[in-house]
Design a protein around this motif. Structure first.
Motif, short mmCIF file in Angstrom:
data_model
loop_
_atom_site.label_atom_id
_atom_site.label_comp_id
_atom_site.label_asym_id
_atom_site.label_seq_id
_atom_site.Cartn_x
_atom_site.Cartn_y
_atom_site.Cartn_z
N LEU A 119 52.75 -21.99 -94.82
CA LEU A 119 52.17 -22.23 -96.01
C LEU A 119 50.63 -21.74 -95.88
O LEU A 119 49.74 -22.78 -95.45
CB LEU A 119 52.18 -23.83 -96.19
N GLU A 120 50.29 -20.87 -96.35
CA GLU A 120 48.80 -20.20 -96.31
C GLU A 120 48.39 -20.31 -94.93
O GLU A 120 47.09 -20.23 -94.79
CB GLU A 120 48.09 -20.89 -97.18
N GLU A 121 49.14 -20.04 -93.99
CA GLU A 121 48.71 -19.78 -92.71
C GLU A 121 48.06 -18.52 -91.94
O GLU A 121 47.43 -18.36 -91.14
CB GLU A 121 49.86 -20.42 -91.66
N ALA A 122 48.90 -17.56 -92.64
CA ALA A 122 48.66 -16.38 -92.30
C ALA A 122 47.58 -15.31 -93.30
O ALA A 122 46.86 -14.80 -93.02
CB ALA A 122 49.83 -15.37 -92.31
N VAL A 123 47.85 -15.88 -94.42
CA VAL A 123 46.71 -15.31 -95.42
C VAL A 123 46.84 -16.42 -96.57
O VAL A 123 47.59 -17.03 -97.13
CB VAL A 123 47.51 -14.06 -96.02
N ASP A 124 45.51 -16.71 -97.18
CA ASP A 124 45.29 -17.38 -98.26
C ASP A 124 46.03 -17.15 -99.33
O ASP A 124 46.10 -15.93 -99.84
CB ASP A 124 43.77 -17.59 -98.73
N GLY A 181 49.17 -17.36 -99.64
CA GLY A 181 50.81 -16.50 -99.27
C GLY A 181 51.39 -17.63 -98.41
O GLY A 181 51.01 -18.09 -97.59
N ASN A 182 52.83 -17.61 -98.99
CA ASN A 182 53.67 -18.53 -98.26
C ASN A 182 54.90 -17.83 -97.79
O ASN A 182 55.12 -16.63 -98.49
CB ASN A 182 54.28 -19.71 -99.19
N ALA A 183 55.54 -18.26 -96.74
CA ALA A 183 56.64 -17.50 -96.25
C ALA A 183 57.76 -18.47 -95.71
O ALA A 183 57.44 -19.48 -95.24
CB ALA A 183 56.36 -16.30 -95.43
N ILE A 184 59.11 -18.24 -95.67
CA ILE A 184 60.08 -18.68 -94.94
C ILE A 184 60.94 -17.81 -94.05
O ILE A 184 61.15 -16.62 -94.42
CB ILE A 184 61.06 -19.53 -95.78
N SER A 185 61.37 -18.15 -92.81
CA SER A 185 61.90 -17.42 -91.82
C SER A 185 62.87 -18.08 -91.11
O SER A 185 63.00 -19.29 -91.04
CB SER A 185 60.85 -16.55 -90.83
N VAL A 186 64.00 -17.42 -90.67
CA VAL A 186 65.25 -17.72 -89.74
C VAL A 186 65.31 -17.08 -88.61
O VAL A 186 64.97 -15.85 -88.78
CB VAL A 186 66.36 -18.15 -90.42
N PRO A 187 65.60 -17.35 -87.68
CA PRO A 187 65.76 -16.44 -86.42
C PRO A 187 67.19 -15.84 -86.35
O PRO A 187 68.14 -16.24 -86.91
CB PRO A 187 65.70 -17.53 -84.96
N ILE A 188 67.30 -14.61 -85.82
CA ILE A 188 68.53 -13.79 -85.53
C ILE A 188 68.46 -13.98 -84.06
O ILE A 188 67.60 -13.57 -83.27
CB ILE A 188 68.24 -12.32 -86.03
N VAL A 201 61.06 -14.09 -96.06
CA VAL A 201 60.72 -13.90 -97.16
C VAL A 201 59.38 -14.56 -97.49
O VAL A 201 59.17 -15.65 -97.30
CB VAL A 201 61.94 -14.48 -98.12
N ALA A 202 58.68 -13.58 -98.16
CA ALA A 202 57.27 -13.72 -98.45
C ALA A 202 56.78 -13.51 -99.64
O ALA A 202 57.27 -12.58 -100.44
CB ALA A 202 56.38 -13.13 -97.21
N GLY A 203 55.89 -14.33 -100.24
CA GLY A 203 55.48 -14.36 -101.73
C GLY A 203 54.25 -15.00 -101.91
O GLY A 203 53.65 -15.89 -101.07
N PRO A 204 53.90 -14.93 -103.02
CA PRO A 204 52.42 -15.97 -103.49
C PRO A 204 52.86 -17.24 -103.34
O PRO A 204 53.88 -17.81 -103.80
CB PRO A 204 52.01 -15.27 -104.93
N ALA A 205 51.84 -18.12 -103.00
CA ALA A 205 52.15 -19.54 -102.94
C ALA A 205 52.62 -20.31 -104.17
O ALA A 205 53.28 -21.19 -104.26
CB ALA A 205 50.91 -20.18 -102.31
N HIS A 206 52.02 -19.66 -105.17
CA HIS A 206 52.40 -20.22 -106.62
C HIS A 206 53.93 -20.03 -107.24
O HIS A 206 54.43 -20.93 -107.88
CB HIS A 206 51.65 -19.82 -107.65
N SER A 228 58.50 -26.76 -101.91
CA SER A 228 60.01 -27.14 -102.29
C SER A 228 60.83 -25.94 -102.49
O SER A 228 62.08 -26.22 -102.06
CB SER A 228 59.56 -27.92 -103.62
N TYR A 229 60.48 -25.04 -103.23
CA TYR A 229 61.43 -23.95 -103.49
C TYR A 229 61.85 -23.45 -102.10
O TYR A 229 62.95 -22.97 -102.00
CB TYR A 229 60.56 -22.93 -104.37
N LEU A 230 60.97 -23.21 -101.05
CA LEU A 230 61.34 -22.61 -99.96
C LEU A 230 62.36 -23.42 -99.22
O LEU A 230 63.46 -22.83 -98.92
CB LEU A 230 59.96 -22.34 -99.09
#
Length: 261
Positions: free
Chosen positions: A199-204, A206-213, A226-231, A236-238
């Motif tokens: 949650l904006e940890e890599a870029v102001d 920007g948010n993202a969610i990931s799962v391991p393979i 999956v990554a995209g703008p925080a707004h 909650s959506y993630l």
């Protein structure tokens, strides 16, 4: 932000000339076309030394001399495509990434760990526009990205500590976890819930969610992100919408790798 703490360069297996050529290539990758003088100054080297490396690399096809100076040669494109396609996760993951991007409308990444970094192996973009500094081939610190944290969460504590000792915990934004104890607590949460967030940890902004393979033994092969703008991709959506979709994609990729190899 790329790079990090490298191995010591004074060991018995260290080859100074090779390291000098790598330094020239790294400078040109980061700064674009440059003249002999600029490269020598940027790498803190004598012009005569740099010239010999430039000529050697140019003769081999790794550099091209243009009116603007020397630049990285297209031979690296051939190497890059081979590096991408030779990873075992690429063939199994690509069609699943494409399908997920079409479904969610956002950028979807296939990420692997290599040499202590998160490496962005493949990307497919959905209909929504989102420009980011990451790109195919980008290397970032594992702790700052959800994709990297998802991978770290499936490693042993000793493996994680070895990576942190080597690469550090640099801050990408004010939200980046830079404390080792906090990171391990976060990795525990990731293992429990099955997915990782940034949650904006890599870029102001920007948010993202990931799962391991994972391999059958539970060790990580890589991750789907999956990554995209925080707004648009709020927390909650993630958690409520995208987590289940990513976990489904994870299962499909793991089955493909297991039974279609």
């Amino acid at each position: 932000m790329e790079g990090g703490t490298e191995r010591g360069n004074d060991g018995p297996n260290y080859v100074e000339a090779t390291q000098k050529s790598i330094g020239v290539l790294r400078f040109l990758k980061e700064h674009g076309p440059a003249t002999l003088s600029t490269i020598a100054e940027g790498t803190d080297s004598a012009k005569s030394t740099v010239y010999r490396h430039l000529r050697t690399l140019e003769d081999a096809g790794y550099l091209v001399e243009t009116d603007d100076g020397y630049r990285i040669g297209q031979l690296f494109l051939d190497y890059g495509i081979e590096a991408q396609r030779s990873h075992p996760l690429y063939e199994a993951g690509k069609p699943k990434i494409d399908a997920l991007a079409e479904k969610v409308g956002e950028k979807v990444w296939l990420v692997v760990e290599e040499n202590g970094y998160a490496v962005y192996l493949y990307m497919q973009s959905g209909n929504e526009l989102y420009r980011s500094f990451t790109r195919v081939g980008y290397r970032g610190h594992l702790h700052a990205f959800s994709a990297g944290k998802a991978i770290l969460a499936r490693m042993s504590k000793s493996e994680v500590n070895a990576i942190l000792d080597r690469r550090g915990l640099p801050a990408y934004t004010e939200q980046t976890i830079t404390d080792r104890d906090r990171l391990f607590a976060e990795l525990d949460r990731i293992r429990q819930q099955g997915y990782a967030l940034h949650l904006e940890e890599a870029v102001d902004g920007g948010n993202a969610i990931s799962v391991p393979i994972q391999h059958e033994d539970g060790s990580p092969i890589g991750s789907v992100c999956v990554a995209g703008p925080a707004h648009r991709l709020n927390e909650s959506y993630l958690r409520s919408e995208l987590s289940d979709l990513l976990l489904g994609t994870k299962n499909e990729i793991e089955l493909s790798m297991r039974y279609e190899a």
